[in-house]
Design a protein around this motif. Structure first.
Motif, mmCIF file in Angstrom:
data_model
loop_
_atom_site.group_PDB
_atom_site.id
_atom_site.type_symbol
_atom_site.label_atom_id
_atom_site.label_comp_id
_atom_site.label_asym_id
_atom_site.label_seq_id
_atom_site.Cartn_x
_atom_site.Cartn_y
_atom_site.Cartn_z
ATOM 1 N N GLY A 145 -40.074 -11.711 -14.409
ATOM 2 C CA GLY A 145 -41.069 -11.707 -15.184
ATOM 3 C C GLY A 145 -40.889 -10.845 -16.508
ATOM 4 O O GLY A 145 -42.312 -10.539 -17.434
ATOM 5 N N TRP A 146 -39.555 -11.126 -17.066
ATOM 6 C CA TRP A 146 -39.289 -10.183 -17.860
ATOM 7 C C TRP A 146 -39.508 -11.718 -18.981
ATOM 8 O O TRP A 146 -39.331 -12.624 -19.744
ATOM 9 C CB TRP A 146 -37.896 -10.248 -17.892
ATOM 10 N N GLN A 147 -39.997 -11.031 -20.526
ATOM 11 C CA GLN A 147 -40.679 -11.598 -21.372
ATOM 12 C C GLN A 147 -40.119 -11.153 -23.317
ATOM 13 O O GLN A 147 -40.662 -11.362 -23.468
ATOM 14 C CB GLN A 147 -41.942 -11.934 -21.418
ATOM 15 N N GLY A 148 -38.328 -10.906 -22.720
ATOM 16 C CA GLY A 148 -38.235 -9.839 -24.293
ATOM 17 C C GLY A 148 -37.444 -10.595 -24.975
ATOM 18 O O GLY A 148 -37.325 -12.253 -24.900
ATOM 19 N N VAL A 149 -36.364 -10.240 -25.311
ATOM 20 C CA VAL A 149 -36.008 -10.694 -26.687
ATOM 21 C C VAL A 149 -34.256 -10.944 -25.989
ATOM 22 O O VAL A 149 -33.740 -10.147 -25.406
ATOM 23 C CB VAL A 149 -35.801 -10.264 -27.938
ATOM 24 N N GLY A 150 -33.436 -12.758 -26.414
ATOM 25 C CA GLY A 150 -33.147 -12.978 -26.079
ATOM 26 C C GLY A 150 -32.782 -14.225 -25.109
ATOM 27 O O GLY A 150 -34.081 -14.557 -25.059
ATOM 28 N N ILE A 151 -31.345 -14.454 -24.903
ATOM 29 C CA ILE A 151 -31.870 -15.848 -24.221
ATOM 30 C C ILE A 151 -30.817 -15.483 -22.979
ATOM 31 O O ILE A 151 -29.858 -14.958 -22.466
ATOM 32 C CB ILE A 151 -30.493 -17.042 -24.873
ATOM 33 N N LEU A 152 -31.707 -15.477 -21.602
ATOM 34 C CA LEU A 152 -31.638 -15.013 -20.664
ATOM 35 C C LEU A 152 -31.133 -16.091 -19.739
ATOM 36 O O LEU A 152 -31.699 -17.603 -19.267
ATOM 37 C CB LEU A 152 -32.903 -14.502 -19.845
ATOM 38 N N SER A 153 -29.530 -16.329 -19.010
ATOM 39 C CA SER A 153 -29.423 -17.629 -18.531
ATOM 40 C C SER A 153 -29.411 -16.683 -16.956
ATOM 41 O O SER A 153 -29.132 -16.253 -16.515
ATOM 42 C CB SER A 153 -27.816 -17.246 -18.729
ATOM 43 N N TRP A 154 -29.706 -18.528 -16.236
ATOM 44 C CA TRP A 154 -29.814 -17.766 -14.212
ATOM 45 C C TRP A 154 -28.369 -18.706 -13.916
ATOM 46 O O TRP A 154 -27.547 -19.272 -14.353
ATOM 47 C CB TRP A 154 -31.167 -18.807 -13.825
ATOM 48 N N CYS A 155 -27.933 -18.783 -12.799
ATOM 49 C CA CYS A 155 -27.134 -19.715 -12.413
ATOM 50 C C CYS A 155 -27.513 -19.795 -10.769
ATOM 51 O O CYS A 155 -28.218 -18.531 -10.119
ATOM 52 C CB CYS A 155 -25.803 -19.027 -12.129
ATOM 53 N N ASP A 156 -26.926 -20.654 -10.219
ATOM 54 C CA ASP A 156 -27.669 -21.016 -8.010
ATOM 55 C C ASP A 156 -26.288 -20.219 -7.388
ATOM 56 O O ASP A 156 -25.035 -20.920 -7.731
ATOM 57 C CB ASP A 156 -27.505 -22.361 -8.700
ATOM 58 N N ARG A 157 -26.553 -19.701 -6.380
ATOM 59 C CA ARG A 157 -25.708 -18.909 -5.303
ATOM 60 C C ARG A 157 -25.565 -19.815 -4.160
ATOM 61 O O ARG A 157 -26.838 -19.792 -3.854
ATOM 62 C CB ARG A 157 -26.360 -17.746 -5.222
ATOM 63 N N ARG A 158 -24.824 -20.733 -3.527
ATOM 64 C CA ARG A 158 -25.381 -21.438 -2.673
ATOM 65 C C ARG A 158 -24.470 -20.176 -0.870
ATOM 66 O O ARG A 158 -23.103 -20.258 -1.084
ATOM 67 C CB ARG A 158 -24.744 -22.628 -2.534
ATOM 68 N N TRP A 159 -25.123 -19.865 -0.434
ATOM 69 C CA TRP A 159 -24.620 -18.122 0.157
ATOM 70 C C TRP A 159 -25.554 -19.399 1.998
ATOM 71 O O TRP A 159 -26.262 -19.987 2.171
ATOM 72 C CB TRP A 159 -25.254 -17.345 0.024
ATOM 73 N N LYS A 160 -24.156 -18.843 2.733
ATOM 74 C CA LYS A 160 -24.454 -19.952 4.262
ATOM 75 C C LYS A 160 -25.812 -18.817 4.788
ATOM 76 O O LYS A 160 -26.132 -19.821 4.770
ATOM 77 C CB LYS A 160 -22.937 -18.922 4.565
ATOM 78 N N ALA A 161 -25.953 -17.607 4.548
ATOM 79 C CA ALA A 161 -26.682 -17.256 5.275
ATOM 80 C C ALA A 161 -28.586 -17.134 5.126
ATOM 81 O O ALA A 161 -29.542 -16.818 5.478
ATOM 82 C CB ALA A 161 -26.262 -15.588 5.794
#
Length: 387
Positions: A62-78
């Motif tokens: 929900g954040w809409q601030g200043v800057g470039i937000l990077s996301w990553c995918d994590r593949r978790w067993k559980a």
């Protein structure tokens, strides 16, 4: 896991420590973009706080601030594939300032910094020290500052009094609080690193004459000055008087000096404070016995020490342990003690009392103002000093 508020607090600290370097520009370019790791958890850590991770991810979604937000995918067993916020990249100081609500101050400081170094490139390294001046001065104060710098730089030896400078809105109150700033900036503009010039010397201005207040406590002495008994005059004018003064009293409190009655051959100076050194400019004082009575606190002894560097035979009265302890009910707090551990021109007893005050022997920042001392006792001591 850093929430947006955690990042904001970290950026506040970063801004406080780095904003002066950032203002210069070139020195900070390699830092940008500034990347802030958001603390993505491992699977094991996520399993221990599932609800916390969900709240953290939701906050960044929900954040809409200043800057470039990077996301990553994590593949978790559980937990399967999870998309998590990884880092935030800020492009420059403007982004940081916006994050922490300092945009207006940063933009104003940067704009004024650029304008001043365009006029005087030699100020590039000096101005960041005065970031708050650049950021917080009103437009009127900033304009007055720049006009003064420009005029003084163009008239380095005007020999005018400060109020004679043709700068709009200049008054004594405005100037008194900014002499250090003007001295420092003018030294940079003049490319002169010597530190032994005061504001007036650095700016080529004429210093107002130092006025001292003196009472003449002897009728025969008053005849030398037209019968006047209470004189406020430039010290150089007093230096020209030729009269047989035998005793000179120096007191800190005005009313203490006003309370003193006539004494043969005596004058009293009042409220000199650390300007006590001006008395060295009075040639007739060298022939008199000089007596100092100041407040019983660390600054009183510091002034006595300073005075003795110009008047070596200066004696003190009512600045002893007995006087201090006898008036314990009238002690007050000394707001800030003098910084010196020792004052070498004090006598052995004076030095011990100074040291006891510094070491809080009788309490925190003990101070006895001279006007609180019983006047009958004080007057007897002062009269006795004539012997």
């Amino acid at each position: 896991m850093k929430l947006p508020e955690d990042v904001r607090q970290a950026l506040v600290r970063r801004f406080q420590s780095k904003h002066r370097e950032w203002l210069i520009g070139d020195a900070g370019e390699s830092l940008w973009p500034l990347e802030v790791a958001l603390g993505a958890p491992t699977e094991q850590a996520a399993l221990r706080q599932v609800d916390g991770v969900r709240a953290w991810v939701s906050a960044w979604q929900g954040w809409q601030g200043v800057g470039i937000l990077s996301w990553c995918d994590r593949r978790w067993k559980a937990l399967g594939v999870q998309r998590l916020p990884e880092k935030l990249a800020l492009r420059g100081p403007e982004d940081v300032a916006m994050w922490i609500g300092e945009s207006a101050r940063w933009e104003r400081a940067q704009s004024r910094y650029r304008a001043l170094i365009a006029r005087w490139p030699v100020l590039a390294q000096q101005l960041p020290r005065y970031f708050d001046v650049l950021a917080d001065y009103s437009d009127a104060d900033y304009q007055r500052l720049t006009e003064m710098l420009d005029w003084i730089a163009s008239h380095p030896n005007s020999n005018l009094y400060p109020r004679q400078m043709p700068v709009s809105g200049l008054d004594s109150k405005w100037l008194d609080g900014r002499k250090g700033l003007l001295t420092d900036l003018m030294a940079a503009i003049q490319e002169d690193s010597s530190s032994d010039l005061d504001f007036y010397q650095r700016c080529g201005l004429k210093a107002p004459p130092l006025l001292v207040r003196m009472r003449v406590l002897d009728q025969s002495l008053r005849a030398h000055v037209g019968g006047v008994g209470d004189i406020t005059a430039p010290v150089d004018d007093l230096a020209g008087i030729s009269w047989p003064v035998s005793h000179v009293f120096i007191v800190e409190n005005l009313q203490t000096g006003l309370a003193m009655s006539d004494m043969p051959g005596a004058v009293v100076f009042m409220r000199l404070g650390y300007n006590v050194d001006v008395l060295a400019r009075l040639p007739w004082l060298a022939r008199a016995r000089c007596i100092y009575w100041g407040d019983l606190d660390t600054h009183g002894f510091a002034i006595l020490h300073r005075a003795r560097s110009y008047i070596p035979e200066l004696q003190s009265v009512l600045m002893d342990e007995e006087t201090l302890l006898r008036h314990k009910a009238l002690w007050v707090d000394e707001a800030a003690q003098h910084s010196a551990a020792e004052l070498t021109l004090l006598t052995k007893d004076e030095q011990q009392l100074y040291r006891d005050l510094k070491q809080q022997r009788w309490g925190q920042n003990v101070r006895l103002e001279q006007e609180r001392i019983d006047w009958t006792t004080a007057w007897n001591v002062l009269q006795g000093s004539l012997a």
